[in-house]
Scaffold this motif. Structure first.
Motif, PDB file in Angstrom:
ATOM      1  N   SER A 147       0.792  -1.212   0.000  1.00 27.27           N
ATOM      2  CA  SER A 147       0.000   0.000   0.000  1.00 27.27           C
ATOM      3  C   SER A 147       0.840   1.286   0.000  1.00 27.27           C
ATOM      4  O   SER A 147       0.286   2.382  -0.079  1.00 27.27           O
ATOM      5  CB  SER A 147      -0.897   0.004   1.252  1.00 27.27           C
ATOM      6  N   SER A 148       2.158   1.165   0.059  1.00 26.76           N
ATOM      7  CA  SER A 148       3.024   2.364   0.060  1.00 26.76           C
ATOM      8  C   SER A 148       3.442   2.738  -1.360  1.00 26.76           C
ATOM      9  O   SER A 148       4.583   3.134  -1.594  1.00 26.76           O
ATOM     10  CB  SER A 148       4.260   2.113   0.932  1.00 26.76           C
ATOM     11  N   ALA A 168       2.915  -3.646   7.142  1.00 19.08           N
ATOM     12  CA  ALA A 168       2.267  -4.634   7.997  1.00 19.08           C
ATOM     13  C   ALA A 168       2.169  -5.992   7.315  1.00 19.08           C
ATOM     14  O   ALA A 168       1.674  -6.939   7.915  1.00 19.08           O
ATOM     15  CB  ALA A 168       0.875  -4.162   8.407  1.00 19.08           C
ATOM     16  N   GLY A 169       2.622  -6.066   6.049  1.00 17.12           N
ATOM     17  CA  GLY A 169       2.593  -7.337   5.345  1.00 17.12           C
ATOM     18  C   GLY A 169       3.445  -7.296   4.087  1.00 17.12           C
ATOM     19  O   GLY A 169       3.344  -8.168   3.236  1.00 17.12           O
ATOM     20  N   GLY A 170       4.262  -6.250   4.003  1.00 13.83           N
ATOM     21  CA  GLY A 170       5.108  -6.067   2.828  1.00 13.83           C
ATOM     22  C   GLY A 170       4.867  -4.758   2.115  1.00 13.83           C
ATOM     23  O   GLY A 170       5.443  -4.508   1.049  1.00 13.83           O
ATOM     24  N   SER A 171       4.061  -3.881   2.701  1.00 15.24           N
ATOM     25  CA  SER A 171       3.641  -2.654   2.022  1.00 15.24           C
ATOM     26  C   SER A 171       4.769  -1.692   1.685  1.00 15.24           C
ATOM     27  O   SER A 171       4.602  -0.826   0.827  1.00 15.24           O
ATOM     28  CB  SER A 171       2.601  -1.914   2.872  1.00 15.24           C
ATOM     29  N   PRO A 368      13.203 -14.068  -2.801  1.00 14.37           N
ATOM     30  CA  PRO A 368      12.575 -13.029  -3.627  1.00 14.37           C
ATOM     31  C   PRO A 368      11.767 -12.075  -2.754  1.00 14.37           C
ATOM     32  O   PRO A 368      11.228 -12.475  -1.715  1.00 14.37           O
ATOM     33  CB  PRO A 368      11.638 -13.820  -4.557  1.00 14.37           C
ATOM     34  N   THR A 369      11.687 -10.827  -3.172  1.00 14.01           N
ATOM     35  CA  THR A 369      10.742  -9.910  -2.539  1.00 14.01           C
ATOM     36  C   THR A 369       9.360 -10.103  -3.133  1.00 14.01           C
ATOM     37  O   THR A 369       8.349 -10.105  -2.423  1.00 14.01           O
ATOM     38  CB  THR A 369      11.174  -8.450  -2.745  1.00 14.01           C
ATOM     39  N   VAL A 390      -3.315 -17.328 -11.168  1.00 16.28           N
ATOM     40  CA  VAL A 390      -3.221 -17.160  -9.714  1.00 16.28           C
ATOM     41  C   VAL A 390      -4.336 -16.262  -9.214  1.00 16.28           C
ATOM     42  O   VAL A 390      -4.919 -15.475  -9.969  1.00 16.28           O
ATOM     43  CB  VAL A 390      -1.853 -16.569  -9.304  1.00 16.28           C
ATOM     44  N   SER A 391      -4.606 -16.354  -7.923  1.00 13.87           N
ATOM     45  CA  SER A 391      -5.562 -15.461  -7.275  1.00 13.87           C
ATOM     46  C   SER A 391      -4.896 -14.113  -7.017  1.00 13.87           C
ATOM     47  O   SER A 391      -3.664 -13.993  -7.045  1.00 13.87           O
ATOM     48  CB  SER A 391      -6.057 -16.076  -5.968  1.00 13.87           C
ATOM     49  N   PRO A 392      -5.674 -13.051  -6.737  1.00 13.66           N
ATOM     50  CA  PRO A 392      -5.114 -11.699  -6.673  1.00 13.66           C
ATOM     51  C   PRO A 392      -4.043 -11.451  -5.626  1.00 13.66           C
ATOM     52  O   PRO A 392      -3.252 -10.528  -5.770  1.00 13.66           O
ATOM     53  CB  PRO A 392      -6.355 -10.830  -6.394  1.00 13.66           C
ATOM     54  N   ARG A 393      -3.975 -12.260  -4.557  1.00 16.78           N
ATOM     55  CA  ARG A 393      -3.012 -11.967  -3.488  1.00 16.78           C
ATOM     56  C   ARG A 393      -1.707 -12.757  -3.587  1.00 16.78           C
ATOM     57  O   ARG A 393      -0.812 -12.586  -2.763  1.00 16.78           O
ATOM     58  CB  ARG A 393      -3.653 -12.255  -2.122  1.00 16.78           C
ATOM     59  N   VAL A 394      -1.562 -13.598  -4.595  1.00 17.48           N
ATOM     60  CA  VAL A 394      -0.343 -14.411  -4.691  1.00 17.48           C
ATOM     61  C   VAL A 394       0.898 -13.540  -4.865  1.00 17.48           C
ATOM     62  O   VAL A 394       1.989 -13.900  -4.397  1.00 17.48           O
ATOM     63  CB  VAL A 394      -0.480 -15.441  -5.839  1.00 17.48           C
ATOM     64  N   HIS A 395       0.744 -12.370  -5.470  1.00 21.59           N
ATOM     65  CA  HIS A 395       1.892 -11.466  -5.650  1.00 21.59           C
ATOM     66  C   HIS A 395       2.516 -11.061  -4.326  1.00 21.59           C
ATOM     67  O   HIS A 395       3.680 -10.616  -4.285  1.00 21.59           O
ATOM     68  CB  HIS A 395       1.460 -10.209  -6.411  1.00 21.59           C
ATOM     69  N   ALA A 396       1.772 -11.192  -3.228  1.00 24.39           N
ATOM     70  CA  ALA A 396       2.236 -10.731  -1.917  1.00 24.39           C
ATOM     71  C   ALA A 396       2.812 -11.840  -1.053  1.00 24.39           C
ATOM     72  O   ALA A 396       3.122 -11.618   0.118  1.00 24.39           O
ATOM     73  CB  ALA A 396       1.080 -10.065  -1.173  1.00 24.39           C
ATOM     74  N   ALA A 397       3.004 -13.037  -1.610  1.00 18.91           N
ATOM     75  CA  ALA A 397       3.280 -14.220  -0.793  1.00 18.91           C
ATOM     76  C   ALA A 397       4.556 -14.147   0.027  1.00 18.91           C
ATOM     77  O   ALA A 397       4.631 -14.728   1.122  1.00 18.91           O
ATOM     78  CB  ALA A 397       3.340 -15.460  -1.699  1.00 18.91           C
ATOM     79  N   PHE A 398       5.584 -13.444  -0.448  1.00 14.23           N
ATOM     80  CA  PHE A 398       6.914 -13.568   0.151  1.00 14.23           C
ATOM     81  C   PHE A 398       7.217 -12.554   1.257  1.00 14.23           C
ATOM     82  O   PHE A 398       8.340 -12.519   1.756  1.00 14.23           O
ATOM     83  CB  PHE A 398       7.982 -13.460  -0.934  1.00 14.23           C
ATOM     84  N   THR A 399       6.246 -11.734   1.640  1.00 11.39           N
ATOM     85  CA  THR A 399       6.550 -10.707   2.639  1.00 11.39           C
ATOM     86  C   THR A 399       5.806 -10.824   3.970  1.00 11.39           C
ATOM     87  O   THR A 399       6.375 -10.491   5.011  1.00 11.39           O
ATOM     88  CB  THR A 399       6.305  -9.297   2.052  1.00 11.39           C
ATOM     89  N   PRO A 400       4.535 -11.268   4.037  1.00 12.35           N
ATOM     90  CA  PRO A 400       3.788 -11.134   5.302  1.00 12.35           C
ATOM     91  C   PRO A 400       4.334 -11.930   6.478  1.00 12.35           C
ATOM     92  O   PRO A 400       4.249 -11.466   7.626  1.00 12.35           O
ATOM     93  CB  PRO A 400       2.381 -11.623   4.929  1.00 12.35           C
TER      94      PRO A 400
END
Length: 453
Positions: A147-148, A168-171, A368-369, A390-400
């Motif tokens: 979100s940043s 808070a989860g990779g933002s 990976p980031t 993929v589903s919409p949130r898979v791009h965020a998998a490596f940070t939370p």
């Protein structure tokens, strides 16, 4: 100029803080189409810059003298409109500075604008009903992520040398990776949090410097870090003399997750890890061992429940005030049972334990980031990664998971795909070893720059 160069120029009087800030405001105005900076107060910023010049004339030593900074639009800056990207807070004016902002100002930084965020910083893209979408600096039809996204775009587009986000989860790691800059998520508590808005996230969100290089991110971190009585979770981090020789380094190509990765990213990370080994930073392949059911989806009740607790009543009164994607999260939160939230807390705790076990054997973890590059502006996430739908949130998998374990992590630029779109390598360390991580990241940054693109 980067932050270090600005400090040198302003401190030596080769340039004034007012000149630096005026030029910055001109760049922000010229780049309005990017929608990275959503609120500007030129008069206030120039007045603050003039104060820095007077402090220097009085002989004060100021570590961030005249450095313009964009602050994410969910962090309080005294007297500024701060909205969280929400219509609910469209007219909110912060009554005081967050501790981190207070320390940046004391160190000589000058706030020049508020950086765009998604509503309540709760989406992986940076768009809101209040301000619209922040755009990728290399291609305005793409998103910088979220979100940043506003702060990251502001730095990547050379509007400012430094921005401050939240993570808070990779933002504040994923958007920097997507636009080709540095994002540093400190250990939880290393930088005091608040005063500010109530958080929907339970004990995982941090203040995060975003910069064009590791040195500038470290400069901002040192200005903001250290405990404060106003934040009972704030804590000391290890001193800068921690031994960084003979580091035990692991490399995990997918962080032990069943997540597809674009081939350009996988191949480049292999090249980088091989090159680092040749320069003396050898690593072994090792994945963290996650407990059963450890997925981002398993953790989401914490965010959804937090949003529902804070904004559920306002949502039920007037749903049209909310971004539809955030509204769906609030609806899910309102439907949760207590056992769902307890299960999510249990998953969070188990992830913390798994990382603690991993870092008994290693000092650093390379991964990976992001599994993909930036995607079209209108989409919540890419539809295909690594050739798989993929589903919409898979791009965020490596940070939370890093947030739930409260560890420090940094993303530094690693390469670009065939279309010139950037991605990053993520470096993770044990909680409290932020300075060791920053020194290692500086070394890795230098080595990556020496590689052919």
């Amino acid at each position: 100029m980067n932050a270090h160069e600005i400090v040198a120029a302003v401190s030596s009087r080769r340039a004034s803080a007012v000149e630096i800030v005026r030029a910055t405001l001109d760049r922000i105005a010229a780049a309005k189409a990017l929608n990275a900076v959503v609120t500007v107060d030129s008069e206030r910023s120039l007045s603050d810059a003039a104060t820095i010049d007077r402090r220097l004339q009085l002989g004060e030593s100021i570590p961030l003298a005249g450095v313009p900074v964009v602050i994410k639009d969910n962090i309080w800056v005294d007297g500024w409109r701060v909205t969280q990207g929400s219509r609910l807070f469209a007219d909110f004016v912060a009554p005081c500075d967050a501790i981190a902002v207070e320390r940046l100002k004391k160190a000589g930084a000058v706030v020049v604008g508020m950086g765009a965020t998604s509503e309540f910083a709760c989406k992986g893209v940076t768009t809101s009903l209040l301000f619209g979408s922040a755009r990728h600096p290399l291609d305005p039809d793409l998103t910088p992520g979220g979100s940043s996204g506003g702060p990251a775009t502001a730095v990547a587009a050379d509007l400012v040398p430094l921005a401050i986000g939240t993570d808070a989860g990779g933002s504040s790691r994923r958007p920097p990776a997507h636009v080709g800059i540095v994002g540093f998520k400190p250990s939880y508590g290393a930088i005091p949090y608040g005063p500010g808005f109530a958080e929907p996230f339970f004990g995982i969100s941090v203040i995060a410097p975003i910069a064009r290089n590791v040195a500038d991110a470290a400069l901002a971190f040192e200005a903001m870090a250290g405990p404060d009585a106003r934040d009972s979770d704030s804590a000391l981090v290890e001193s800068s003399d921690v031994d960084s020789s003979d580091l035990r380094v692991a490399f995990s190509p997918k962080l032990g997750l069943d997540t597809p990765v674009d081939p350009a990213i996988s191949e480049r990370l292999e090249v980088v890890v091989e090159h680092l080994a040749k320069t003396g930073l050898r690593s072994v392949r090792r994945d963290p061992v996650w407990p059963p059911g450890a997925t981002e989806e398993a953790l989401m009740p914490l965010q959804h429940g937090g949003l529902a607790e804070l904004y559920g009543a306002a949502f039920q009164k007037d749903p049209e005030q909310f971004d539809p994607d955030v509204a769906r999260q609030i609806e899910r939160g309102l439907s949760l049972r207590g056992v769902d939230v307890i299960a999510a807390l249990g998953a969070s705790s188990a992830i913390t334990t798994a990382f603690a076990e991993f870092f008994r054997e290693f000092d650093l973890l390379l991964a990976p980031t992001v599994p993909c590059v930036a995607w079209p502006l209108a989409q919540l996430g890419p539809k295909v990664i690594g050739g798989k739908e993929v589903s919409p949130r898979v791009h965020a998998a490596f940070t939370p998971f890093v947030n739930h374990a409260r560890l420090p992590a940094i993303t530094i630029p690693c390469g670009c795909d065939g279309n010139g779109l950037p991605f990053g390598i993520q470096i993770i360390a044990r909680r409290g070893r932020d300075r060791l991580l920053l020194r290692a990241a500086t070394r890795i940054e230098d080595e990556i720059r020496a590689l052919p693109h």
